[in-house]
Design a protein around this motif. Structure first.
Motif, PDB file in Angstrom:
ATOM      1  N   VAL A   1      -8.544 -12.443  -4.560  1.00  0.00           N
ATOM      2  CA  VAL A   1      -7.637 -13.279  -5.356  1.00  0.00           C
ATOM      3  C   VAL A   1      -6.200 -12.882  -5.081  1.00  0.00           C
ATOM      4  O   VAL A   1      -5.905 -11.708  -4.864  1.00  0.00           O
ATOM      5  CB  VAL A   1      -7.946 -13.145  -6.869  1.00  0.00           C
ATOM      6  CG1 VAL A   1      -7.823 -11.718  -7.369  1.00  0.00           C
ATOM      7  CG2 VAL A   1      -7.073 -14.079  -7.698  1.00  0.00           C
TER       8      VAL A   1
ATOM      9  N   PHE B   1       0.865  -1.191   0.000  1.00  0.00           N
ATOM     10  CA  PHE B   1       0.000   0.000   0.000  1.00  0.00           C
ATOM     11  C   PHE B   1       0.889   1.224   0.000  1.00  0.00           C
ATOM     12  O   PHE B   1       1.994   1.223   0.503  1.00  0.00           O
ATOM     13  CB  PHE B   1      -0.996   0.032   1.154  1.00  0.00           C
ATOM     14  CG  PHE B   1      -0.688  -0.901   2.269  1.00  0.00           C
ATOM     15  CD1 PHE B   1      -1.341  -2.113   2.363  1.00  0.00           C
ATOM     16  CD2 PHE B   1       0.265  -0.568   3.216  1.00  0.00           C
ATOM     17  CE1 PHE B   1      -1.032  -2.988   3.382  1.00  0.00           C
ATOM     18  CE2 PHE B   1       0.558  -1.425   4.241  1.00  0.00           C
ATOM     19  CZ  PHE B   1      -0.085  -2.655   4.330  1.00  0.00           C
TER      20      PHE B   1
ATOM     21  N   GLU C   1     -12.559  -8.278  -4.770  1.00  0.00           N
ATOM     22  CA  GLU C   1     -11.311  -7.507  -4.637  1.00  0.00           C
ATOM     23  C   GLU C   1     -10.279  -8.115  -5.581  1.00  0.00           C
ATOM     24  O   GLU C   1     -10.109  -9.335  -5.602  1.00  0.00           O
ATOM     25  CB  GLU C   1     -10.790  -7.568  -3.202  1.00  0.00           C
ATOM     26  CG  GLU C   1      -9.463  -6.810  -3.031  1.00  0.00           C
ATOM     27  CD  GLU C   1      -8.784  -7.056  -1.685  1.00  0.00           C
ATOM     28  OE1 GLU C   1      -8.286  -6.097  -1.085  1.00  0.00           O
ATOM     29  OE2 GLU C   1      -8.757  -8.239  -1.228  1.00  0.00           O
TER      30      GLU C   1
ATOM     31  N   ASN D   1       1.981  -3.050 -12.941  1.00  0.00           N
ATOM     32  CA  ASN D   1       1.305  -4.335 -13.134  1.00  0.00           C
ATOM     33  C   ASN D   1       0.144  -4.222 -14.120  1.00  0.00           C
ATOM     34  O   ASN D   1      -1.023  -4.307 -13.728  1.00  0.00           O
ATOM     35  CB  ASN D   1       0.809  -4.857 -11.771  1.00  0.00           C
ATOM     36  CG  ASN D   1       0.275  -6.270 -11.866  1.00  0.00           C
ATOM     37  OD1 ASN D   1       0.536  -6.977 -12.832  1.00  0.00           O
ATOM     38  ND2 ASN D   1      -0.481  -6.676 -10.858  1.00  0.00           N
TER      39      ASN D   1
ATOM     40  N   GLY E   1      -3.222  -9.493  -1.233  1.00  0.00           N
ATOM     41  CA  GLY E   1      -2.000  -9.015  -0.594  1.00  0.00           C
ATOM     42  C   GLY E   1      -1.921  -9.420   0.865  1.00  0.00           C
ATOM     43  O   GLY E   1      -1.979 -10.607   1.215  1.00  0.00           O
ATOM     44  N   ALA E   2      -1.828  -8.415   1.730  1.00  0.00           N
ATOM     45  CA  ALA E   2      -1.689  -8.660   3.170  1.00  0.00           C
ATOM     46  C   ALA E   2      -3.024  -8.573   3.893  1.00  0.00           C
ATOM     47  O   ALA E   2      -3.056  -8.604   5.124  1.00  0.00           O
ATOM     48  CB  ALA E   2      -0.714  -7.644   3.764  1.00  0.00           C
ATOM     49  N   GLY E   3      -4.108  -8.419   3.150  1.00  0.00           N
ATOM     50  CA  GLY E   3      -5.420  -8.386   3.795  1.00  0.00           C
ATOM     51  C   GLY E   3      -5.727  -7.080   4.509  1.00  0.00           C
ATOM     52  O   GLY E   3      -6.701  -6.996   5.267  1.00  0.00           O
TER      53      GLY E   3
ATOM     54  N   ALA F   1      -6.139 -13.371 -11.441  1.00  0.00           N
ATOM     55  CA  ALA F   1      -7.374 -12.612 -11.230  1.00  0.00           C
ATOM     56  C   ALA F   1      -8.493 -13.002 -12.208  1.00  0.00           C
ATOM     57  O   ALA F   1      -9.648 -13.159 -11.790  1.00  0.00           O
ATOM     58  CB  ALA F   1      -7.073 -11.120 -11.341  1.00  0.00           C
TER      59      ALA F   1
HETATM   60  C1  LIG Z   1      -1.397  -3.567  -4.074  1.00  0.00           C
HETATM   61  S1  LIG Z   1      -1.341  -5.245  -3.564  1.00  0.00           S
HETATM   62  C2  LIG Z   1      -2.866  -5.499  -2.722  1.00  0.00           C
HETATM   63  C3  LIG Z   1      -2.952  -4.973  -1.351  1.00  0.00           C
HETATM   64  C4  LIG Z   1      -4.120  -5.570  -0.629  1.00  0.00           C
HETATM   65  N1  LIG Z   1      -5.407  -5.242  -1.234  1.00  0.00           N
HETATM   66  C5  LIG Z   1      -4.089  -5.169   0.788  1.00  0.00           C
HETATM   67  O1  LIG Z   1      -4.971  -4.391   1.159  1.00  0.00           O
HETATM   68  O2  LIG Z   1      -3.231  -5.656   1.526  1.00  0.00           O
HETATM   69  C6  LIG Z   1      -1.790  -6.109  -5.071  1.00  0.00           C
HETATM   70  C7  LIG Z   1      -1.808  -7.614  -4.916  1.00  0.00           C
HETATM   71  O3  LIG Z   1      -2.250  -8.182  -6.139  1.00  0.00           O
HETATM   72  C8  LIG Z   1      -1.499  -9.358  -6.381  1.00  0.00           C
HETATM   73  N2  LIG Z   1      -1.535  -9.593  -7.820  1.00  0.00           N
HETATM   74  C9  LIG Z   1      -0.849  -8.922  -8.775  1.00  0.00           C
HETATM   75  N3  LIG Z   1      -1.168  -9.364 -10.002  1.00  0.00           N
HETATM   76  C10 LIG Z   1      -2.092 -10.331  -9.841  1.00  0.00           C
HETATM   77  C11 LIG Z   1      -2.842 -11.126 -10.737  1.00  0.00           C
HETATM   78  N4  LIG Z   1      -2.673 -11.030 -12.061  1.00  0.00           N
HETATM   79  N5  LIG Z   1      -3.738 -11.980 -10.220  1.00  0.00           N
HETATM   80  C12 LIG Z   1      -3.911 -12.082  -8.880  1.00  0.00           C
HETATM   81  N6  LIG Z   1      -3.243 -11.338  -7.969  1.00  0.00           N
HETATM   82  C13 LIG Z   1      -2.337 -10.480  -8.448  1.00  0.00           C
HETATM   83  C14 LIG Z   1      -0.121  -9.011  -5.868  1.00  0.00           C
HETATM   84  O4  LIG Z   1       0.667 -10.138  -5.587  1.00  0.00           O
HETATM   85  C15 LIG Z   1      -0.454  -8.185  -4.620  1.00  0.00           C
HETATM   86  O5  LIG Z   1      -0.501  -8.959  -3.462  1.00  0.00           O
END
Ligand SMILES: C[S@@+](CC[C@H](N)C(=O)[O-])C[C@H]1O[C@@H](n2cnc3c(N)ncnc32)[C@H](O)[C@@H]1O
Length: 251
Positions: free
Chosen positions: A100, A32, A69, A187, A73-75, A163
């Motif tokens: 996911v 984040f 969602e 990404n 990530g880390a939830g 995703a």
């Molecule tokens: C910005 S972080 C999310 C933070 C999370 N929402 C949180 O509140 O802790 C984005 C997450 O998406 C995952 N991610 C990236 N590309 C992805 C994909 N194509 N499919 C699924 N997950 C993916 C990454 O590994 C990462 O954990």
């Protein structure tokens, strides 16, 4: 409470040593972006999606609501949601939270990433990390856990994998989407048109979405997926963020 961070705090955050566990090594990006990421979740995502208005309009009877969602990530988003609902007047809710993660982290790393929020939401961190540690995150596909809270029951359906697979695998549409998959420059896969299109397909009429990026490709992708998108004032140093509402389908 004034939740806006000051320029001084922002500068401190930009220059401070970021602990390695806060960086997603697959995307060279932080999980984040802002100091107060719990508050960011509430203002950008929950208010952007009009969550409280929709839940309150459902009246006192059972409130069934489904969230999607992209990027568990880390939830942190889920912790923020639990805190938001715990501190609301909502009761009798049945919230389904579909998320996911392509690169799931261990519960130990999750705890370390969330540690900075302990003063505000310590018991919720312990609750989520404890439940998450019971999941088999080495297994591709759905994992499920349930949390009983004063507002009702929250069911987390966490897809381990990509995703688009997760969105395809949903058997019913979501009422709100939190799009949180790292920025489109870091990404692009998380913002590709076919994924946004499928998210649109898996959103009920009047359903909503929110994200922190206002990048042109995201706005265009969401519009093509059937959302009316609108830029709103940002949070934590971001000038603007995005919210969308799914257009009614006319026959
Ligand atoms: C910005 S972080 C999310 C933070 C999370 N929402 C949180 O509140 O802790 C984005 C997450 O998406 C995952 N991610 C990236 N590309 C992805 C994909 N194509 N499919 C699924 N997950 C993916 C990454 O590994 C990462 O954990």
């Amino acid at each position: 409470m004034n939740s806006k961070i000051t320029m001084k705090q922002k500068d401190e955050f930009a220059t401070m040593q970021i602990p390695p566990y806060l960086i997603n090594e697959h995307y060279d990006d932080r999980y984040f972006d802002v100091v107060n990421a719990i508050e960011e979740a509430k203002q950008v995502f929950f208010e952007g999606c009009g969550l409280m208005g929709t839940l309150s309009a459902m009246g006192p009877e059972s409130k069934i609501f489904s969230i999607g969602e992209t990027g568990f990530g880390a939830g942190r988003m889920l912790i923020a949601l639990l805190d938001y609902l715990d501190n609301s007047a909502v009761t009798e809710a049945a919230i389904t939270y579909n998320s996911v993660e392509l690169h799931p982290i261990t519960s130990g790393r999750m705890a370390a990433i969330l540690e900075g929020f302990r003063p505000a939401v310590g018991p919720l961190i312990d609750l989520l990390v404890g439940a998450y540690s019971q999941l088999d995150i080495s297994r591709h596909g759905w994992n499920q856990l349930q949390l009983r809270r004063p507002f009702g029951i929250l069911t987390l359906n966490l897809w381990i994998g990509e995703a688009l697979e997760m969105v395809h695998a949903l058997t019913s549409p979501c009422d709100a989407w939190f799009l949180d998959g790292h920025g489109p420059k870091k990404n692009p896969a998380m913002w590709r048109p076919e994924l946004l299109m499928e998210i649109g397909n898996k959103t009920g009429s009047g359903g909503t979405c929110a994200t922190y990026t206002v990048a042109g490709e995201v706005r265009r992708g969401l519009a093509a997926a059937g959302f009316l998108v609108e830029q709103c004032p940002g949070f934590g140093g971001k000038k603007a963020v995005l919210k969308g509402i799914k257009r009614q389908l006319h026959s």
